[in-house]
Enzyme design. Structure first.
Site, PDB file in Angstrom:
ATOM      1  N   ASP A  11       0.881  -1.170   0.000  1.00  0.00           N
ATOM      2  CA  ASP A  11       0.000   0.000   0.000  1.00  0.00           C
ATOM      3  C   ASP A  11       0.916   1.216   0.000  1.00  0.00           C
ATOM      4  OD1 ASP A  11      -1.604   2.133   0.602  1.00  0.00           O
ATOM      5  OD2 ASP A  11      -2.541   1.237   2.363  1.00  0.00           O
ATOM      6  N   TYR A 230       1.474  -0.945  15.562  1.00  0.00           N
ATOM      7  CA  TYR A 230       0.584  -1.149  14.423  1.00  0.00           C
ATOM      8  C   TYR A 230       0.640   0.027  13.481  1.00  0.00           C
ATOM      9  CZ  TYR A 230      -1.670  -5.556  15.016  1.00  0.00           C
ATOM     10  OH  TYR A 230      -1.920  -6.896  15.031  1.00  0.00           O
ATOM     11  N   LYS A 233      -2.732  -2.862   8.299  1.00  0.00           N
ATOM     12  CA  LYS A 233      -2.885  -4.312   8.220  1.00  0.00           C
ATOM     13  C   LYS A 233      -1.884  -4.864   7.217  1.00  0.00           C
ATOM     14  CE  LYS A 233      -5.626  -6.287  11.050  1.00  0.00           C
ATOM     15  NZ  LYS A 233      -4.956  -6.233  12.331  1.00  0.00           N
TER      16      LYS A 233
HETATM   17  C1  F6R Z   1      -5.535  -1.703   5.089  1.00  0.00           C
HETATM   18  C2  F6R Z   1      -5.934  -0.422   5.625  1.00  0.00           C
HETATM   19  C3  F6R Z   1      -6.316  -0.256   7.031  1.00  0.00           C
HETATM   20  C4  F6R Z   1      -5.678   0.992   7.593  1.00  0.00           C
HETATM   21  C5  F6R Z   1      -6.364   1.438   8.834  1.00  0.00           C
HETATM   22  C6  F6R Z   1      -5.680   2.646   9.451  1.00  0.00           C
HETATM   23  O1  F6R Z   1      -5.374  -1.555   3.738  1.00  0.00           O
HETATM   24  O2  F6R Z   1      -5.943   0.512   4.880  1.00  0.00           O
HETATM   25  O3  F6R Z   1      -6.036  -1.378   7.807  1.00  0.00           O
HETATM   26  O4  F6R Z   1      -4.329   0.755   7.847  1.00  0.00           O
HETATM   27  O5  F6R Z   1      -7.679   1.704   8.515  1.00  0.00           O
HETATM   28  O6  F6R Z   1      -6.019   3.774   8.749  1.00  0.00           O
HETATM   29  P1  F6R Z   1      -5.577   5.247   9.178  1.00  0.00           P
HETATM   30  O7  F6R Z   1      -4.070   5.261   9.129  1.00  0.00           O
HETATM   31  O8  F6R Z   1      -6.191   6.049   8.114  1.00  0.00           O
HETATM   32  O9  F6R Z   1      -6.115   5.511  10.550  1.00  0.00           O
HETATM   33 MG    MG Z   2      -4.424  -2.439   2.028  1.00  0.00          MG
HETATM   34 MG    MG Z   3      -4.279   0.607   3.582  1.00  0.00          MG
END
Ligand code: F6R
Ligand code: MG
Ligand code: MG
Length: 366
Positions: A11, A230, A233
């Site tokens: 990503d 974290y 994902k």
């Molecule tokens: C996986 C994904 C989500 C984000 C999560 C955190 O592709 O996009 O798991 O990592 O929603 O998002 P933010 O950083 O926008 O709080």
């Molecule tokens: Mg993703």
């Molecule tokens: Mg993502």
């Protein structure tokens, strides 16, 4: 000929939140790969699943080739710059380290690689999932390679009578790759006991016990092990060889009709049904549901055939309906109980602070 398949996925930024990469990101990855085509690798394909871009390359450098890894890393880096310029959300999100030091493992992108002697016809599948983690492939792989209720070849094809060997990784361990090898059918219950916990134990690879050949390999990257917290994902990728000594394509696909609940979904912190989608699909409802795409290929002398989209069929429209229903049903209970992931798997630390603050306000009454 001996060929290596390398699938790398990351990503590096997406439009309107975590929906999908822009066309210019894909173009930039392609522009960066193109000069290496026919020189450093034989062939390549690009696709996206939700907000992740997947590069598939064929070559003769074997697994863990620093040349191949560097090419992919540079392509993602270049595209992350485009994402920054375009102001895309999460630009460069999965590129956790600044410098490349010989191997893309441990830098953020998910990677699945296998080297083998090409069969006369070499069909294989590339799965890519978004808004979930590598454990999402545990159940489908278990059912396809161990269970005659799903894989009739285990009963019908002498090539598979001996069953398969599983390599399973404990992804909570951070000092190295902590891996166990277990064989089906003899150790079926041990395999199931581990795969029961998909956030901790993840199938890394599957091998034929008839020939010793590699059958499947999945990415096992856990971003929080790399970053120390974290950061998103670990949206996984999986390569599976099919037919002959391996399950048929349809036997590998069948378990996806179950749409099992997997970890991920909104903010990487919930449970949601794994919806099989067409190639180049985006996410939507509650930043999900978790999705998986599957592209089928044949490879000959390292050249990839045109692709067939394995989930682009009326049958899977019906399954997608079921997945939508399951998603809505679980979302009805919002934050409560099983709808959210357990504490240790939440993508956000905010709740820890909230609970810490509340801890001080508790009083103990006797
Ligand atoms: C996986 C994904 C989500 C984000 C999560 C955190 O592709 O996009 O798991 O990592 O929603 O998002 P933010 O950083 O926008 O709080
Ligand atoms: Mg993703
Ligand atoms: Mg993502």
């Amino acid at each position: 000929m001996r060929v290596t398949l390398t699938a790398i996925k990351a990503d590096i930024g997406s439009i309107g939140g975590h929906i999908r990469p822009s066309a210019s990101l894909l173009k930039e990855v392609e522009r960066s790969l193109q000069p290496h085509l026919g020189k450093d690798f034989i062939d390549f394909r690009l696709s996206y699943t939700g907000d992740d871009i997947a590069i598939l390359m064929t070559h003769t450098h074997g697994t863990d080739s620093s040349l191949i890894h560097q090419i992919a890393w540079d392509a993602f880096k270049a595209a992350a710059e485009v994402a920054k310029k375009e102001g895309l959300y999460g630009a460069g999100q999965d590129l956790l380290k600044d410098a490349f030091s010989g191997n893309i493992r441990g830098l953020g992108p998910g990677i699945a690689e296998m080297e083998f002697e090409e069969r006369k016809s070499e069909p294989f599948l590339l799965f890519a999932a978004d808004k979930t983690d590598p454990g999402a492939f545990n159940l489908p792989l278990y059912l396809a390679f161990c269970d005659p209720m799903y894989c009739s070849g285990l009963l019908l094809s002498p090539n598979m009578f001996k069953g398969f060997k599983f390599e399973i990784m404990d992804v909570a361990y951070t000092e190295g790759d902590k891996v166990i090898a277990l064989t089906a059918p003899e150790e079926l219950y041990d395999i199931a006991a581990l795969l029961r916990d998909p956030e901790r134990y993840v199938i890394k690879a599957v091998y034929s016990r008839t020939t010793g050949e590699i059958a499947a390999v999945a990415s096992t990257t856990r971003l929080h092990n790399i970053a120390g917290k974290y950061v998103g994902k670990d949206d996984p990728i999986l390569l599976v060889r099919v037919q002959g000594n391996f399950p048929a394509t349809g036997e590998i696909l069948e378990p996806y009709a179950l749409v099992p609940y997997v970890g991920g979904f909104m903010r990487g912190s919930h449970q949601g049904p794994l919806m099989p989608v067409k190639r180049n699909s985006s996410v939507s409802f509650f930043d999900g549901p978790p999705i998986v795409s599957c592209t089928a290929y044949c490879v000959k002398d390292g050249k990839l055939s045109e692709e067939a989209d394995a989930f682009d069929h009326p049958f899977w429209d019906h399954v997608r309906e079921i997945a939508s229903k399951k998603a809505i049903e679980l979302r009805r209970q919002g934050f409560y109980g099983n709808a959210m992931l357990p504490y240790g798997e939440l993508e956000y630390g905010g709740i820890v602070e909230r609970l810490k603050a509340l801890e001080g306000k508790f009083e103990v009454r006797h």
